[in-house]
Design an enzyme around this catalytic site. Structure first.
Site, PDB file in Angstrom:
ATOM      1  CG  ASN A   1      -4.456  -2.524  -4.835  1.00  7.86           C
ATOM      2  OD1 ASN A   1      -5.565  -2.755  -5.307  1.00  7.86           O
ATOM      3  ND2 ASN A   1      -3.743  -3.461  -4.219  1.00  7.86           N
ATOM      4  CD1 TRP A   2      -8.289   3.172  -4.635  1.00 12.67           C
ATOM      5  CD2 TRP A   2      -9.907   3.265  -6.192  1.00 12.67           C
ATOM      6  NE1 TRP A   2      -8.327   4.457  -5.131  1.00 12.67           N
ATOM      7  CE2 TRP A   2      -9.302   4.548  -6.081  1.00 12.67           C
ATOM      8  CE3 TRP A   2     -10.948   3.087  -7.109  1.00 12.67           C
ATOM      9  CZ2 TRP A   2      -9.711   5.628  -6.863  1.00 12.67           C
ATOM     10  CZ3 TRP A   2     -11.349   4.172  -7.867  1.00 12.67           C
ATOM     11  CH2 TRP A   2     -10.748   5.429  -7.751  1.00 12.67           C
ATOM     12  CE  LYS A   3      -4.765  -3.325  -0.594  1.00 13.87           C
ATOM     13  NZ  LYS A   3      -4.032  -3.922   0.490  1.00 13.87           N
TER      14      LYS A   3
ATOM     15  CG  HIS B   1      -1.445  -7.255  -3.946  1.00 13.62           C
ATOM     16  ND1 HIS B   1      -1.789  -7.706  -2.689  1.00 13.62           N
ATOM     17  CD2 HIS B   1      -1.193  -5.929  -3.823  1.00 13.62           C
ATOM     18  CE1 HIS B   1      -1.750  -6.679  -1.847  1.00 13.62           C
ATOM     19  NE2 HIS B   1      -1.393  -5.599  -2.508  1.00 13.62           N
TER      20      HIS B   1
ATOM     21  CD  GLU C   1      -4.199  -7.427   0.114  1.00 14.28           C
ATOM     22  OE1 GLU C   1      -4.980  -7.056  -0.783  1.00 14.28           O
ATOM     23  OE2 GLU C   1      -3.701  -6.644   0.947  1.00 14.28           O
TER      24      GLU C   1
ATOM     25  CD  GLU D   1       2.663  -3.866  -2.734  1.00  6.77           C
ATOM     26  OE1 GLU D   1       2.239  -2.737  -2.508  1.00  6.77           O
ATOM     27  OE2 GLU D   1       1.914  -4.846  -2.882  1.00  6.77           O
TER      28      GLU D   1
ATOM     29  N   GLY E   1      -0.759  -2.838   4.713  1.00  4.25           N
ATOM     30  CA  GLY E   1      -1.969  -2.654   5.524  1.00  4.25           C
ATOM     31  C   GLY E   1      -1.731  -2.736   7.015  1.00  4.25           C
TER      32      GLY E   1
ATOM     33  CB  SER F   1       2.265   1.065   5.937  1.00  2.00           C
ATOM     34  OG  SER F   1       1.479  -0.050   6.320  1.00  2.00           O
TER      35      SER F   1
ATOM     36  N   GLY G   1      -2.192   1.321  -1.019  1.00  2.00           N
ATOM     37  CA  GLY G   1      -3.483   0.716  -0.698  1.00  2.00           C
ATOM     38  C   GLY G   1      -4.346   1.688   0.091  1.00  2.00           C
ATOM     39  N   GLY G   2      -4.340   1.563   1.416  1.00  3.79           N
ATOM     40  CA  GLY G   2      -5.240   2.326   2.286  1.00  3.79           C
ATOM     41  C   GLY G   2      -5.276   3.823   1.993  1.00  3.79           C
TER      42      GLY G   2
HETATM   43  C1  PEP Z   1      -1.031  -2.699  -1.139  1.00  5.89           C
HETATM   44  O1  PEP Z   1      -2.095  -3.247  -0.950  1.00  5.89           O
HETATM   45  O2  PEP Z   1      -0.390  -2.925  -2.171  1.00  5.89           O
HETATM   46  C2  PEP Z   1      -0.553  -1.791  -0.124  1.00  5.89           C
HETATM   47  C3  PEP Z   1       0.670  -1.348  -0.201  1.00  5.89           C
HETATM   48  O3  PEP Z   1      -1.431  -1.473   0.885  1.00  5.89           O
HETATM   49  P1  PEP Z   1      -1.206  -0.369   2.042  1.00  5.89           P
HETATM   50  O4  PEP Z   1      -0.711   0.896   1.367  1.00  5.89           O
HETATM   51  O5  PEP Z   1      -2.517  -0.195   2.684  1.00  5.89           O
HETATM   52  O6  PEP Z   1      -0.161  -0.933   2.955  1.00  5.89           O
END
Ligand code: PEP
Length: 254
Positions: free
Chosen positions: A14-16, A98, A100, A169, A175, A215, A236-237
């Site tokens: 997920n590149w957001k 999600h 966010e 999640e 994040g 994470s 994500g990251g």
């Molecule tokens: C996400 O945005 O779905 C996510 C899990 O982010 P991260 O891996 O950065 O925690």
């Protein structure tokens, strides 16, 4: 009886709202190289404006996904994107719910359900995100919240295990650099699989893939993904680095 081996793990990037056309194109190529022999299914979800460009350079082993969609099939919805448009661009997946989006766009379980339904109607596999906040976990409400989000975000939509992927999640892990422990994540996944068993049946529950997100990094992925009910991750990251993402995908070997 269906066992965990019947479920192909799935790892989605997920590149957001990160990157630009040039850097994301390079990242997509790097991910293709790093994951071409993966046992897991690999999905990349770029920002909307880059879907076509990234789709054009993705290795054929990698699926294209969207980060969101609108629940209507067309209409006066400025700035929104319909499921059929995503299909046109080659998407096979769409993330819905999600945290966010639930927070920044006030998306309710009912909106998430309508988005998941729209994705499925168009032939997309919906990656449906659910998870508790830290406050809810500390109040001992994790299972209550997960049960509500699962039943309401997917009401009437759980009959086909290929039509959706659940992403557990925990909001406090997204994040933050603070992942759920493998024990915490496995407990949540086992709970969700149990609820799917009650909602549908044992065979379907054994086939639904449940990703963990929050994470995930190369150094914690194997411990998480080796748990029996954890079928890969939503990343994500760490998905913004091809080598790190490749290492996470490799941690899915069962
Ligand atoms: C996400 O945005 O779905 C996510 C899990 O982010 P991260 O891996 O950065 O925690």
């Amino acid at each position: 009886m269906v066992d965990a081996g019947a479920r192909q793990p799935i790892v989605a990037a997920n590149w957001k709202m990160h990157g630009d056309g040039a850097t994301l194109t390079e990242l997509a190529r790097g991910i293709g190289e790093a994951t071409s022999r993966a046992a897991a299914e690999v999905v990349v979800c770029p920002p909307f404006p880059y879907l076509e460009r990234i789709g054009a350079v993705l290795d054929e082993s990698v699926s294209l996904g969207a980060q969101d969609l609108h629940f209507e099939s067309a209409g006066a919805h400025t700035g929104d994107v319909a499921a059929s448009m995503l299909v046109d661009l080659g998407c096979r997946y769409a993330i819905v719910g999600h945290s966010e989006r639930r927070t920044n766009h006030a998306e309710t379980d009912e909106i998430v359900r309508r988005k998941a339904a729209a994705a499925m109607r168009a032939g997309l596999c919906a990656i449906v995100c659910i998870g508790e906040t830290l406050e809810q976990r500390e109040a001992g409400e994790t299972e209550t919240v997960l049960e509500r989000q699962l039943t309401e975000s997917l009401r009437g939509l759980t009959g086909d295990p290929a039509a959706f992927v659940l992403a557990y999640e925990p909001v406090w892990a997204i994040g933050t650099g603070r992942n759920a422990t493998p024990e915490q994540a496995q407990a949540a996944h086992a709970f969700l699989r149990g609820r799917l068993r009650a909602l549908e049946n044992a065979e379907l529950a054994a086939l639904v893939r449940i990703q963990y997100g929050g994470s995930v990094k190369p150094d914690n992925a194997a411990a998480l993904f080796s748990r029996p009910d954890i079928d890969g991750g939503l990343i994500g990251g760490a998905s913004l680095d091809a080598a790190a993402f490749g290492a996470i995908v490799s941690a899915c070997e069962r």
